[in-house]
Design a protein around this motif. Sequence first.
Motif, PDB file in Angstrom:
ATOM      1  N   ARG A   6      13.093  -4.959   5.694  1.00  0.00           N
ATOM      2  CA  ARG A   6      13.433  -4.048   4.589  1.00  0.00           C
ATOM      3  C   ARG A   6      14.470  -3.027   5.053  1.00  0.00           C
ATOM      4  O   ARG A   6      14.341  -2.429   6.119  1.00  0.00           O
ATOM      5  N   SER A  66      12.280  -2.547  -4.604  1.00  0.00           N
ATOM      6  CA  SER A  66      11.660  -3.073  -5.817  1.00  0.00           C
ATOM      7  C   SER A  66      12.634  -2.888  -6.981  1.00  0.00           C
ATOM      8  O   SER A  66      13.545  -2.070  -6.896  1.00  0.00           O
ATOM      9  N   ASN A  68      11.724  -1.099  -9.983  1.00  0.00           N
ATOM     10  CA  ASN A  68      10.539  -0.350 -10.401  1.00  0.00           C
ATOM     11  C   ASN A  68      10.351  -0.353 -11.905  1.00  0.00           C
ATOM     12  O   ASN A  68      11.307  -0.421 -12.674  1.00  0.00           O
ATOM     13  N   TYR A 104       7.644  -5.950  -7.147  1.00  0.00           N
ATOM     14  CA  TYR A 104       7.444  -4.755  -7.984  1.00  0.00           C
ATOM     15  C   TYR A 104       5.978  -4.370  -7.879  1.00  0.00           C
ATOM     16  O   TYR A 104       5.178  -5.088  -7.267  1.00  0.00           O
ATOM     17  N   ASN A 105       5.642  -3.224  -8.438  1.00  0.00           N
ATOM     18  CA  ASN A 105       4.218  -2.865  -8.468  1.00  0.00           C
ATOM     19  C   ASN A 105       3.878  -2.311  -9.833  1.00  0.00           C
ATOM     20  O   ASN A 105       4.753  -1.946 -10.608  1.00  0.00           O
ATOM     21  N   MET A 107       1.442   0.237 -10.146  1.00  0.00           N
ATOM     22  CA  MET A 107       0.572   1.375  -9.861  1.00  0.00           C
ATOM     23  C   MET A 107       0.939   2.561 -10.765  1.00  0.00           C
ATOM     24  O   MET A 107       2.113   2.907 -10.859  1.00  0.00           O
ATOM     25  N   ASP A 111       3.302   5.324  -6.105  1.00  0.00           N
ATOM     26  CA  ASP A 111       3.371   4.066  -5.363  1.00  0.00           C
ATOM     27  C   ASP A 111       2.347   4.215  -4.231  1.00  0.00           C
ATOM     28  O   ASP A 111       1.274   4.800  -4.444  1.00  0.00           O
ATOM     29  N   TRP A 112       2.616   3.748  -3.056  1.00  0.00           N
ATOM     30  CA  TRP A 112       1.644   3.840  -1.961  1.00  0.00           C
ATOM     31  C   TRP A 112       1.386   5.299  -1.604  1.00  0.00           C
ATOM     32  O   TRP A 112       2.253   6.152  -1.760  1.00  0.00           O
ATOM     33  N   HIS A 207       3.181  -6.367  -6.079  1.00  0.00           N
ATOM     34  CA  HIS A 207       2.654  -5.810  -4.824  1.00  0.00           C
ATOM     35  C   HIS A 207       1.276  -5.206  -5.105  1.00  0.00           C
ATOM     36  O   HIS A 207       1.097  -4.531  -6.118  1.00  0.00           O
ATOM     37  N   HIS A 274       4.052  -9.522   3.067  1.00  0.00           N
ATOM     38  CA  HIS A 274       4.177  -8.327   3.896  1.00  0.00           C
ATOM     39  C   HIS A 274       3.066  -8.443   4.931  1.00  0.00           C
ATOM     40  O   HIS A 274       1.883  -8.444   4.540  1.00  0.00           O
ATOM     41  N   ARG A 317       8.017 -10.371   5.750  1.00  0.00           N
ATOM     42  CA  ARG A 317       8.614  -9.282   6.527  1.00  0.00           C
ATOM     43  C   ARG A 317       7.539  -8.533   7.276  1.00  0.00           C
ATOM     44  O   ARG A 317       6.390  -8.450   6.830  1.00  0.00           O
ATOM     45  N   ASP A 319       5.826  -5.178   8.238  1.00  0.00           N
ATOM     46  CA  ASP A 319       5.747  -4.017   7.351  1.00  0.00           C
ATOM     47  C   ASP A 319       5.734  -2.768   8.209  1.00  0.00           C
ATOM     48  O   ASP A 319       6.163  -2.807   9.354  1.00  0.00           O
ATOM     49  N   HIS A 320       5.222  -1.693   7.679  1.00  0.00           N
ATOM     50  CA  HIS A 320       5.308  -0.398   8.356  1.00  0.00           C
ATOM     51  C   HIS A 320       5.140  -0.512   9.863  1.00  0.00           C
ATOM     52  O   HIS A 320       4.258  -1.220  10.343  1.00  0.00           O
ATOM     53  N   TYR A 333       9.122   3.211   8.581  1.00  0.00           N
ATOM     54  CA  TYR A 333      10.264   2.313   8.459  1.00  0.00           C
ATOM     55  C   TYR A 333      11.347   2.558   9.511  1.00  0.00           C
ATOM     56  O   TYR A 333      12.533   2.470   9.230  1.00  0.00           O
TER      57      TYR A 333
HETATM   58  C1  DNO Z   1       5.464   0.724   0.988  1.00  0.00           C
HETATM   59  C2  DNO Z   1       5.854  -0.443   0.184  1.00  0.00           C
HETATM   60  C3  DNO Z   1       5.720  -0.183  -1.292  1.00  0.00           C
HETATM   61  C4  DNO Z   1       6.256  -1.367  -2.080  1.00  0.00           C
HETATM   62  C5  DNO Z   1       6.133  -1.200  -3.568  1.00  0.00           C
HETATM   63  C6  DNO Z   1       6.569  -2.452  -4.277  1.00  0.00           C
HETATM   64  O1  DNO Z   1       5.837   0.825   2.103  1.00  0.00           O
HETATM   65  O2  DNO Z   1       5.201  -1.582   0.568  1.00  0.00           O
HETATM   66  O3  DNO Z   1       6.440   0.977  -1.612  1.00  0.00           O
HETATM   67  O4  DNO Z   1       7.616  -1.510  -1.783  1.00  0.00           O
HETATM   68  O5  DNO Z   1       4.850  -0.901  -3.938  1.00  0.00           O
HETATM   69  O6  DNO Z   1       6.981  -2.129  -5.556  1.00  0.00           O
END
Ligand code: DNO
Length: 357
Positions: A6, A66, A68, A104-105, A107, A111-112, A207, A274, A317, A319-320, A333
């Motif tokens: 990412r 995303s 959004n 996309y999500n 929520m 988001d997270w 997501h 992810h 990918r 992830d964090h 990131y």
């Molecule tokens: C956080 C990501 C989220 C993800 C969105 C997808 O690190 O995984 O922000 O990109 O929820 O829309």
Amino acid sequence: MKMTFRWYGEKFDSVKLWQIRQIPGMTGIITTLYDTKPGDEWDADAIARMKKTVEDAGLELSGIESVNIHDAIKVGAPERDRYIQSYMNTIRKLGQADIHMICYNFMPVFDWTRSDLAKMRADGSTVLAYDQEKIDRIDPQRMFEQIDTDSNGFILPGWEPERMAELKKLFAQYASVSHEDLFRNLQYFLKAVIPVCEQYDVKLAIHPDDPPWDIFGLPRICTNAEDVRRILSLVDSPYNGLTLCSGSMGSNPCNDIPAMVREFGAQGRIHFAHVRNIRFTGPGQFEEAAHFSGDGSLDLYEIMKAYHDVGFDGYIRPDHGRMIWDEQGRAGYGLYDRALGAVYLSGLWEALEKGSK
Ligand code: DNO
């Protein structure tokens, strides 16, 4: 599987494309137009420029994370049709630009979410962490201010200041929205956009909610295998798919990630993987960990084996990552630990490939 990374674009990322290209096994970039707001229709020239920037660096633009979704769509407000129309136009333009996957999500509002963006671990690295008790004590507005101050000057996705300025209004809009309403509103959206996805060959990949439970009294509907089954059946098309995020779903210990990979992967409905690890630190608490299985509570070998067994050929990918080696970057990131994660995942995959011959 195709390994991707990412990237937040030239204006918004501390990491450079040439650095990403030097990660062994890396082939693709996942990015978005970070200048757009939820509900905006994307500009075809801006899409073309973004794609060219990535390709000039010797990488492929593999997908968007995303596009959004405007809250009007999530709450089912009368103006949603206008935003759905913009979304359909954006899907068409992405397909025409030869970009075929959108994450996309759904929520509400946030988001997270994390309670700590830089929790110190014993080895001096820092990680994102979550503690439900802390979240329960905090007012969402304060939470935003804290995230804004702690984020090293980088805007976190989903926590854009202009959205957060609207926080009170947003909460009021969700006051009467139940889980069932959210499922209904997602179905209304999917029924409109999936035919466009089919026409332009663009796969949608929802997501999971992160963390996968209600927060701040807001309903969340992508929290476990049952929810995913229901979402995939809202519109039964291969274009209505999933981003399976091991760290998001996996932060509820009841969720069995390898089983989910097997079930939804075998159906060809996982379009984006992810893969990351987390460590459970108590009920309603977790911190993020290195990808390496031994560092966290999830078994990444079992997760990758499940992907291998179902013949997964989609995008994946790391992830964090943790913040290590004095890197200054966007929480979760940075370059270094995500690069370690990518190579670790590729190593597991190579062993699975060769071991199965
Ligand atoms: C956080 C990501 C989220 C993800 C969105 C997808 O690190 O995984 O922000 O990109 O929820 O829309």
